[in-house]
Design a protein around this motif. Structure first.
Motif, PDB file in Angstrom:
ATOM      1  N   ILE A 128      17.256  53.844  61.892  1.00 51.05           N
ATOM      2  CA  ILE A 128      17.219  54.957  60.838  1.00 51.05           C
ATOM      3  C   ILE A 128      17.902  54.298  59.428  1.00 51.05           C
ATOM      4  O   ILE A 128      18.828  53.674  59.496  1.00 51.05           O
ATOM      5  CB  ILE A 128      18.258  56.008  61.462  1.00 51.05           C
ATOM      6  N   ILE A 129      17.080  54.414  58.404  1.00 45.79           N
ATOM      7  CA  ILE A 129      17.556  54.262  57.240  1.00 45.79           C
ATOM      8  C   ILE A 129      17.426  55.464  56.157  1.00 45.79           C
ATOM      9  O   ILE A 129      16.322  55.687  56.274  1.00 45.79           O
ATOM     10  CB  ILE A 129      16.611  52.984  56.632  1.00 45.79           C
ATOM     11  N   THR A 130      18.278  55.883  55.826  1.00 45.30           N
ATOM     12  CA  THR A 130      18.264  57.273  54.843  1.00 45.30           C
ATOM     13  C   THR A 130      19.005  56.990  53.631  1.00 45.30           C
ATOM     14  O   THR A 130      20.114  56.514  53.405  1.00 45.30           O
ATOM     15  CB  THR A 130      18.823  58.478  55.577  1.00 45.30           C
ATOM     16  N   ASN A 131      18.252  57.422  52.653  1.00 49.86           N
ATOM     17  CA  ASN A 131      18.795  57.339  51.128  1.00 49.86           C
ATOM     18  C   ASN A 131      18.880  58.664  50.858  1.00 49.86           C
ATOM     19  O   ASN A 131      17.793  59.107  50.177  1.00 49.86           O
ATOM     20  CB  ASN A 131      18.060  56.253  50.525  1.00 49.86           C
ATOM     21  N   ASN A 132      20.005  59.208  50.730  1.00 50.20           N
ATOM     22  CA  ASN A 132      20.138  60.759  50.017  1.00 50.20           C
ATOM     23  C   ASN A 132      20.774  60.698  48.830  1.00 50.20           C
ATOM     24  O   ASN A 132      22.012  60.068  48.937  1.00 50.20           O
ATOM     25  CB  ASN A 132      20.840  61.622  51.236  1.00 50.20           C
ATOM     26  N   GLY A 133      20.478  61.403  47.898  1.00 49.91           N
ATOM     27  CA  GLY A 133      21.259  61.667  46.658  1.00 49.91           C
ATOM     28  C   GLY A 133      21.992  62.996  46.835  1.00 49.91           C
ATOM     29  O   GLY A 133      22.871  63.154  47.667  1.00 49.91           O
ATOM     30  N   LEU A 134      21.610  64.033  46.227  1.00 46.82           N
ATOM     31  CA  LEU A 134      22.242  65.319  46.243  1.00 46.82           C
ATOM     32  C   LEU A 134      21.532  66.094  47.417  1.00 46.82           C
ATOM     33  O   LEU A 134      20.377  66.106  47.491  1.00 46.82           O
ATOM     34  CB  LEU A 134      22.013  65.997  44.926  1.00 46.82           C
ATOM     35  N   SER A 135      22.577  66.632  48.271  1.00 44.61           N
ATOM     36  CA  SER A 135      21.984  67.233  49.334  1.00 44.61           C
ATOM     37  C   SER A 135      22.497  68.885  49.425  1.00 44.61           C
ATOM     38  O   SER A 135      23.889  68.976  49.320  1.00 44.61           O
ATOM     39  CB  SER A 135      22.543  66.365  50.812  1.00 44.61           C
ATOM     40  N   ALA A 136      21.932  69.770  49.626  1.00 46.17           N
ATOM     41  CA  ALA A 136      22.366  71.131  49.808  1.00 46.17           C
ATOM     42  C   ALA A 136      21.569  71.988  50.922  1.00 46.17           C
ATOM     43  O   ALA A 136      20.279  71.690  50.823  1.00 46.17           O
ATOM     44  CB  ALA A 136      22.090  71.938  48.477  1.00 46.17           C
ATOM     45  N   SER A 137      22.103  72.640  51.468  1.00 43.69           N
ATOM     46  CA  SER A 137      21.509  73.331  52.617  1.00 43.69           C
ATOM     47  C   SER A 137      21.702  74.848  52.331  1.00 43.69           C
ATOM     48  O   SER A 137      22.724  75.495  51.953  1.00 43.69           O
ATOM     49  CB  SER A 137      22.411  72.897  53.974  1.00 43.69           C
ATOM     50  N   ASN A 138      20.505  75.762  52.606  1.00 43.48           N
ATOM     51  CA  ASN A 138      20.498  76.996  52.393  1.00 43.48           C
ATOM     52  C   ASN A 138      20.802  77.636  53.919  1.00 43.48           C
ATOM     53  O   ASN A 138      20.063  77.621  54.748  1.00 43.48           O
ATOM     54  CB  ASN A 138      19.013  77.374  51.872  1.00 43.48           C
ATOM     55  N   VAL A 139      21.991  78.362  53.695  1.00 39.76           N
ATOM     56  CA  VAL A 139      22.311  79.147  54.954  1.00 39.76           C
ATOM     57  C   VAL A 139      21.997  80.620  54.671  1.00 39.76           C
ATOM     58  O   VAL A 139      22.140  81.270  55.745  1.00 39.76           O
ATOM     59  CB  VAL A 139      23.658  78.841  55.007  1.00 39.76           C
ATOM     60  N   LEU A 140      21.284  80.929  53.806  1.00 38.06           N
ATOM     61  CA  LEU A 140      20.855  82.330  53.831  1.00 38.06           C
ATOM     62  C   LEU A 140      19.563  82.322  54.665  1.00 38.06           C
ATOM     63  O   LEU A 140      18.485  82.025  54.394  1.00 38.06           O
ATOM     64  CB  LEU A 140      20.498  82.679  52.363  1.00 38.06           C
ATOM     65  N   ASP A 141      19.643  83.372  55.770  1.00 39.25           N
ATOM     66  CA  ASP A 141      18.573  83.493  56.629  1.00 39.25           C
ATOM     67  C   ASP A 141      18.092  85.250  56.438  1.00 39.25           C
ATOM     68  O   ASP A 141      18.804  86.048  56.740  1.00 39.25           O
ATOM     69  CB  ASP A 141      19.049  83.280  57.975  1.00 39.25           C
ATOM     70  N   THR A 142      17.068  85.468  55.869  1.00 36.64           N
ATOM     71  CA  THR A 142      16.437  86.583  55.673  1.00 36.64           C
ATOM     72  C   THR A 142      16.022  87.446  56.717  1.00 36.64           C
ATOM     73  O   THR A 142      15.563  88.542  56.808  1.00 36.64           O
ATOM     74  CB  THR A 142      15.534  86.823  54.221  1.00 36.64           C
ATOM     75  N   ASN A 143      15.561  86.402  57.773  1.00 35.01           N
ATOM     76  CA  ASN A 143      14.801  86.741  58.696  1.00 35.01           C
ATOM     77  C   ASN A 143      15.958  87.249  59.905  1.00 35.01           C
ATOM     78  O   ASN A 143      16.844  87.006  60.251  1.00 35.01           O
ATOM     79  CB  ASN A 143      13.898  85.832  59.733  1.00 35.01           C
ATOM     80  N   LEU A 144      15.651  88.721  60.480  1.00 31.40           N
ATOM     81  CA  LEU A 144      16.836  88.820  61.682  1.00 31.40           C
ATOM     82  C   LEU A 144      16.436  88.421  62.969  1.00 31.40           C
ATOM     83  O   LEU A 144      17.395  88.106  63.622  1.00 31.40           O
ATOM     84  CB  LEU A 144      16.619  90.517  61.436  1.00 31.40           C
ATOM     85  N   ILE A 145      15.307  88.097  63.223  1.00 26.43           N
ATOM     86  CA  ILE A 145      14.888  87.587  64.584  1.00 26.43           C
ATOM     87  C   ILE A 145      13.792  86.402  64.290  1.00 26.43           C
ATOM     88  O   ILE A 145      12.678  86.771  63.692  1.00 26.43           O
ATOM     89  CB  ILE A 145      14.290  88.552  65.360  1.00 26.43           C
ATOM     90  N   ASP A 146      14.349  85.105  64.531  1.00 30.06           N
ATOM     91  CA  ASP A 146      13.723  84.019  64.287  1.00 30.06           C
ATOM     92  C   ASP A 146      12.506  83.681  65.625  1.00 30.06           C
ATOM     93  O   ASP A 146      11.229  83.397  65.280  1.00 30.06           O
ATOM     94  CB  ASP A 146      14.242  82.862  64.046  1.00 30.06           C
ATOM     95  N   GLN A 147      13.175  83.552  66.469  1.00 30.24           N
ATOM     96  CA  GLN A 147      12.029  83.558  67.684  1.00 30.24           C
ATOM     97  C   GLN A 147      12.858  84.095  68.806  1.00 30.24           C
ATOM     98  O   GLN A 147      13.651  83.705  69.541  1.00 30.24           O
ATOM     99  CB  GLN A 147      12.169  82.009  68.223  1.00 30.24           C
ATOM    100  N   PRO A 148      12.121  85.322  69.344  1.00 28.57           N
ATOM    101  CA  PRO A 148      12.918  86.361  70.247  1.00 28.57           C
ATOM    102  C   PRO A 148      12.755  85.626  71.551  1.00 28.57           C
ATOM    103  O   PRO A 148      11.532  85.197  71.978  1.00 28.57           O
ATOM    104  CB  PRO A 148      12.091  87.521  70.240  1.00 28.57           C
ATOM    105  N   THR A 149      13.689  85.686  72.494  1.00 28.08           N
ATOM    106  CA  THR A 149      13.489  85.298  73.900  1.00 28.08           C
ATOM    107  C   THR A 149      13.416  86.363  74.833  1.00 28.08           C
ATOM    108  O   THR A 149      13.184  86.155  75.964  1.00 28.08           O
ATOM    109  CB  THR A 149      14.755  84.211  74.378  1.00 28.08           C
ATOM    110  N   LEU A 150      13.740  87.651  74.433  1.00 27.86           N
ATOM    111  CA  LEU A 150      13.432  88.618  75.332  1.00 27.86           C
ATOM    112  C   LEU A 150      11.895  89.057  75.541  1.00 27.86           C
ATOM    113  O   LEU A 150      11.265  88.877  74.781  1.00 27.86           O
ATOM    114  CB  LEU A 150      14.028  90.018  74.464  1.00 27.86           C
ATOM    115  N   GLY A 151      11.738  88.856  76.761  1.00 30.05           N
ATOM    116  CA  GLY A 151      10.154  89.174  77.281  1.00 30.05           C
ATOM    117  C   GLY A 151       9.458  87.918  77.421  1.00 30.05           C
ATOM    118  O   GLY A 151       8.384  87.850  77.685  1.00 30.05           O
ATOM    119  N   ASN A 152      10.167  87.103  77.206  1.00 29.27           N
ATOM    120  CA  ASN A 152       9.346  85.509  77.481  1.00 29.27           C
ATOM    121  C   ASN A 152       9.687  85.118  78.920  1.00 29.27           C
ATOM    122  O   ASN A 152      10.668  84.749  79.249  1.00 29.27           O
ATOM    123  CB  ASN A 152       9.839  84.303  76.610  1.00 29.27           C
TER     124      ASN A 152
END
Length: 72
Positions: free
Chosen positions: A47-71
């Motif tokens: 693994i070779i990674t060259n990262n400059g500025l890194s920012a993560s978006n933690v705002l999640d507008t989806n209420l349910i991404d992948q439901p497991t109920l009923g699977n």
């Protein structure tokens, strides 16, 4: 119809499903979400990674991404 796979490297399986070939359906029994920065979760032999500025978006507008109920 059988699947033809190439070289495969599996280093760790912890509670997951590894499927090669035909399957009618594979559904998750659990799900999770994690927020990491650039280059934080890279896996592999070399693994070779060259990262400059890194920012993560933690705002999640989806209420349910992948439901497991009923699977089944």
């Amino acid at each position: 119809m059988p699947a033809i796979t190439g070289p495969v490297q599996i280093t760790t399986v912890s509670g997951g499903i590894v499927q090669f070939g035909d399957a009618l359906y594979i559904s998750p029994k659990s799900n999770s979400k994690s927020v990491t920065g650039a280059g934080a979760v890279n896996t592999g032999g070399i693994i070779i990674t060259n990262n400059g500025l890194s920012a993560s978006n933690v705002l999640d507008t989806n209420l349910i991404d992948q439901p497991t109920l009923g699977n089944n």
